[in-house]
Write a protein that holds these residues in place. Structure first.
Motif, short mmCIF file in Angstrom:
data_model
loop_
_atom_site.label_atom_id
_atom_site.label_comp_id
_atom_site.label_asym_id
_atom_site.label_seq_id
_atom_site.Cartn_x
_atom_site.Cartn_y
_atom_site.Cartn_z
N ARG A 2 0.83 -1.19 0.00
CA ARG A 2 0.00 0.00 0.00
C ARG A 2 0.88 1.25 0.00
N ILE A 3 0.54 2.17 -0.89
CA ILE A 3 1.29 3.42 -0.97
C ILE A 3 0.56 4.47 -0.14
N ARG A 4 1.30 5.09 0.78
CA ARG A 4 0.73 6.13 1.63
C ARG A 4 0.86 7.48 0.94
N ARG A 5 -0.23 8.21 0.92
CA ARG A 5 -0.22 9.55 0.35
C ARG A 5 0.20 10.53 1.44
N ILE A 6 1.16 11.37 1.14
CA ILE A 6 1.65 12.34 2.11
C ILE A 6 0.75 13.58 2.05
N LEU A 7 0.29 14.02 3.22
CA LEU A 7 -0.56 15.20 3.29
C LEU A 7 0.28 16.47 3.15
N THR A 8 -0.26 17.43 2.43
CA THR A 8 0.42 18.72 2.32
C THR A 8 0.20 19.51 3.60
N ALA A 9 0.97 20.56 3.78
CA ALA A 9 0.81 21.43 4.95
C ALA A 9 -0.60 22.03 4.98
#
Length: 68
Positions: A2-9
């Motif tokens: 599973r690829i985790r999506r990084i949240l923007t600031a």
């Protein structure tokens, strides 16, 4: 895998604001009064920008995002 999506600031701030505002124990009118009394005008102005952008996005009239 599973690829985790990084949240923007910006997404992190939006989530924090949403969590705080959704607490029904918080009197939003008092929060507004405290912001007006204790924060510089730039904070008030930036909150207005946030509210206007959210409204335009909800209504589907956000020009910046509709014309990408």
């Amino acid at each position: 895998m599973r690829i985790r999506r990084i949240l923007t600031a910006e997404e992190k701030v939006a989530n924090k604001l949403g969590n705080e505002i959704s607490d029904l124990r918080v009197d939003l009118e008092l929060v507004g009064e405290y912001i007006a009394k204790s924060q510089p005008n730039v904070v008030y102005n930036r909150l207005q920008v946030i509210a206007e952008s959210a409204k335009e996005t909800k209504e589907g009239t956000n020009y910046a995002y509709n014309n990408l």
